[in-house]
Design a protein around this motif. Structure first.
Motif, mmCIF file in Angstrom:
data_model
loop_
_atom_site.group_PDB
_atom_site.id
_atom_site.type_symbol
_atom_site.label_atom_id
_atom_site.label_comp_id
_atom_site.label_asym_id
_atom_site.label_seq_id
_atom_site.Cartn_x
_atom_site.Cartn_y
_atom_site.Cartn_z
ATOM 1 N N ARG A 190 0.858 -1.187 0.000
ATOM 2 C CA ARG A 190 0.000 0.000 0.000
ATOM 3 C C ARG A 190 0.888 1.229 0.000
ATOM 4 O O ARG A 190 1.794 1.332 0.829
ATOM 5 C CB ARG A 190 -0.921 0.034 1.232
ATOM 6 N N GLU A 192 1.160 3.955 1.317
ATOM 7 C CA GLU A 192 0.703 4.777 2.444
ATOM 8 C C GLU A 192 1.261 6.188 2.320
ATOM 9 O O GLU A 192 2.439 6.380 2.002
ATOM 10 C CB GLU A 192 1.179 4.160 3.768
ATOM 11 N N PHE A 200 4.851 -0.383 11.984
ATOM 12 C CA PHE A 200 3.389 -0.461 12.152
ATOM 13 C C PHE A 200 2.648 -0.102 10.864
ATOM 14 O O PHE A 200 1.732 -0.802 10.448
ATOM 15 C CB PHE A 200 2.919 0.457 13.290
ATOM 16 N N ARG A 201 3.016 1.006 10.260
ATOM 17 C CA ARG A 201 2.396 1.377 8.979
ATOM 18 C C ARG A 201 3.486 1.407 7.922
ATOM 19 O O ARG A 201 4.253 2.347 7.823
ATOM 20 C CB ARG A 201 1.690 2.729 9.092
ATOM 21 N N SER A 202 3.581 0.324 7.169
ATOM 22 C CA SER A 202 4.613 0.206 6.143
ATOM 23 C C SER A 202 3.967 0.230 4.767
ATOM 24 O O SER A 202 2.745 0.177 4.643
ATOM 25 C CB SER A 202 5.359 -1.124 6.286
ATOM 26 N N PHE A 205 4.139 -5.080 3.394
ATOM 27 C CA PHE A 205 3.950 -5.812 4.655
ATOM 28 C C PHE A 205 3.341 -7.166 4.350
ATOM 29 O O PHE A 205 2.986 -7.453 3.207
ATOM 30 C CB PHE A 205 3.081 -5.012 5.625
ATOM 31 N N GLN A 207 0.440 -10.122 5.263
ATOM 32 C CA GLN A 207 -0.862 -10.406 5.882
ATOM 33 C C GLN A 207 -1.065 -11.904 5.964
ATOM 34 O O GLN A 207 -0.544 -12.654 5.132
ATOM 35 C CB GLN A 207 -1.995 -9.843 5.020
ATOM 36 N N GLU A 274 -5.121 -1.227 15.667
ATOM 37 C CA GLU A 274 -5.558 -2.515 15.105
ATOM 38 C C GLU A 274 -4.372 -3.398 14.712
ATOM 39 O O GLU A 274 -3.429 -2.945 14.066
ATOM 40 C CB GLU A 274 -6.395 -2.220 13.853
ATOM 41 N N ILE A 275 -4.431 -4.669 15.124
ATOM 42 C CA ILE A 275 -3.477 -5.634 14.568
ATOM 43 C C ILE A 275 -4.195 -6.668 13.699
ATOM 44 O O ILE A 275 -3.593 -7.291 12.836
ATOM 45 C CB ILE A 275 -2.607 -6.333 15.648
ATOM 46 N N GLU A 276 -5.506 -6.835 13.930
ATOM 47 C CA GLU A 276 -6.263 -7.793 13.128
ATOM 48 C C GLU A 276 -7.686 -7.292 12.946
ATOM 49 O O GLU A 276 -8.253 -6.661 13.839
ATOM 50 C CB GLU A 276 -6.283 -9.163 13.830
ATOM 51 N N SER A 316 -8.210 -11.132 9.125
ATOM 52 C CA SER A 316 -7.058 -10.574 8.423
ATOM 53 C C SER A 316 -6.086 -9.971 9.438
ATOM 54 O O SER A 316 -6.370 -8.960 10.062
ATOM 55 C CB SER A 316 -7.547 -9.494 7.454
ATOM 56 N N GLY A 318 -2.124 -8.632 10.401
ATOM 57 C CA GLY A 318 -0.835 -8.179 9.890
ATOM 58 C C GLY A 318 0.278 -8.915 10.631
ATOM 59 O O GLY A 318 0.327 -8.888 11.861
ATOM 60 N N ARG A 321 2.692 -6.189 12.027
ATOM 61 C CA ARG A 321 2.111 -5.486 13.183
ATOM 62 C C ARG A 321 2.077 -6.383 14.409
ATOM 63 O O ARG A 321 2.320 -5.929 15.519
ATOM 64 C CB ARG A 321 0.687 -5.034 12.871
#
Ligand code: ATP
Length: 448
Positions: A190, A192, A200-202, A205, A207, A274-276, A316, A318, A321
């Motif tokens: 993504r 981002e 955390f926000r890459s 990543f 899933q 959120e992790i999932e 789902s 991460g 994460r």
């Protein structure tokens, strides 16, 4: 690194300390570091790849192997571009974005609290923002020699779409009947706007996703089942109870086709995140792919002869994460009675990159100690270390989460015993040499 409201941060250490441990010990560090890195892309070093592999193996074990109603899949990262039209990503997968005309930085319009002061304006530290625009998060590429519109493809933004497009093939080849699920672990991409908070926000990543196909009359039952299963998984990983919570989505957050959705969140130093996600996706995906591909993805119940499009419950998570949450959850700077501080990673033994370290008290004892390490290596990820004083060697294992250290000392040759030291309580036990594999087996293979 934004560390949100310190009053809400329960951790008595700084995120930068953990980030630096990760780089120093080879868990995670910026990709292409010698060129200055690329924002949002990370490399997992020797310990990080073991940790992630352990996490993925445990997920696969629980979600695929231990069930006879879930099949695995490993699909291509690049899907047919129509996939992303059908899924709605080409049209809707975007975040609101603003630019600052002065400092030229780009921000997510819904995260301006974290924007910080503008370094480029005189007389004020406020940014000079443009109007909000939508920015599509899919990463584009071209297939083949030409770079025209017909050659455009996307790196997948989530792993689940090929589960939907492969639904019929997997169902038929595995002879499964609804209800059943298809699971996949893989990379997602993504673009981002603001990658942040370490991994955390890459932008790239991993899933681990499960799409579970059900009869429309069973949505509530299966949603509750999978939410419970996934909570159990996270509890099993050893997250502190007070740092894990389930946040059901409000009616406004729900997609128009969804009946229910909930996030499993972890308390990071930068807040609850959120992790999932566990989502009831209805029959949206299979219907859309039927429409766009012209291929019928409905099923017939052999007993009742009912013809229907299955509905989907999705889980789902991460991997990156969750790995980060495990590092945060386990990290501790512990004051010892002798005034020293030891850094400790309390990782669940199933997740620890190294399960056992073999340490001869002196280099003179290398030969029998190496023999022991060689034997243990056939079953466990084993680390052999003969350099430095024993206390320092224990500390090096503590800070990477190794649950057991086995010390071969000058007595071992005569009494046939070694000392096994446990990471958290630092207790030491004499164990016979031939008893070491069984000792470790009893303590390491509880979960897997
Ligand atoms: P967020 O709201 O934080 O962007 P999301 O709701 O878009 O996440 P999903 O599309 O539900 O996330 O993806 C499922 C999981 O994939 C998330 O729970 C998260 O663990 C992981 N994930 C999503 N985006 C990222 C990212 N940019 N970096 C790392 N992991 C991610």
């Amino acid at each position: 690194m934004s560390e949100a409201d310190p009053a809400k941060n329960p951790y008595p250490w700084r995120m930068d300390d953990l980030v630096s441990l990760c780089a120093r010990r080879g868990f995670v560090f910026p990709t292409s570091e010698i060129y200055g890195g690329i924002n949002g892309f990370w490399d997992y070093g020797p310990l990080g790849v073991e940790l992630k592999n352990n996490l993925k193996a445990l997920w696969w074990q629980r979600v695929v192997r231990e069930r006879d109603d879930v099949e695995g899949l490993d699909s291509a990262i690049i899907c047919h571009p129509r996939t992303w039209e059908a899924s709605g990503h080409v049209e809707h997968f975007s975040d609101p974005m603003v630019d600052c005309r002065a400092c030229k930085k780009r921000f997510r319009a819904d995260q301006l609290d974290d924007a910080g002061p503008c370094p480029a304006r005189e007389g004020t530290s406020e940014h000079d923002f443009t109007d909000v625009r939508r920015f599509n998060l899919m990463l584009k590429t071209f297939i083949g020699a030409s770079e025209d519109a017909a050659a455009v493809a996307y790196l997948r933004a989530e792993t689940c779409q090929s589960i939907f497009t492969d639904f019929r093939r997997v169902k038929d080849t595995s002879r499964q009947k609804v209800p059943f699920g298809i699971a996949q672990i893989g990379k997602a991409f993504r673009n981002e706007i603001n990658p942040r908070n370490f991994t955390f926000r890459s932008r790239e990543f991993e899933q681990a996703e499960l799409e579970f196909f059900i009869h429309p009359s069973e949505r509530e039952r299966w949603f509750a089942h999978w939410l419970e299963e996934r909570k159990r998984f996270h509890r099993e990983l050893g997250f502190h109870a007070g740092r894990l919570r389930v946040r059901p989505h409000t009616a406004q957050e729900l997609a128009h086709y969804a009946n229910a959705a909930a996030d499993i969140e972890f308390l990071f130093p930068f807040g609850w995140q959120e992790i999932e996600g566990v989502h009831d996706r209805g029959d949206w995906d299979l219907r859309r792919h039927t429409e766009y591909s012209g291929k019928d993805l409905s099923v017939t119940d052999e007993e009742t002869k009912e013809h229907f499009t299955p509905m989907v419950i999705e889980t789902s998570v991460g991997i990156d994460r969750t790995a980060l949450a495990l590092l945060v959850n386990g990290y501790e700077e512990q004051k010892l009675p002798d005034g020293e501080t030891r850094t400790l990673l309390r990782l669940h033994p199933a997740i620890s990159p190294i399960k056992v370290a073999v340490l001869p008290l002196s280099k003179k004892l290398a030969e029998p100690a190496q023999r022991l390490a060689g034997e243990l290596r056939r079953r466990y990820s084993t680390f052999y270390d003969e350099s430095g004083n024993i206390g320092r060697r224990y500390r090096r294992q503590d800070e990477v989460g190794t649950p057991f250290c086995v010390t071969y000392d000058f007595e071992s040759g005569t009494d046939g015993k070694v000392t096994v030291r446990e990471r958290d309580a630092m207790t030491q036990e004499r164990v016979s040499l031939e008893g070491v594999p069984a000792y470790l087996h009893d303590r390491l293979e509880v979960v897997l």
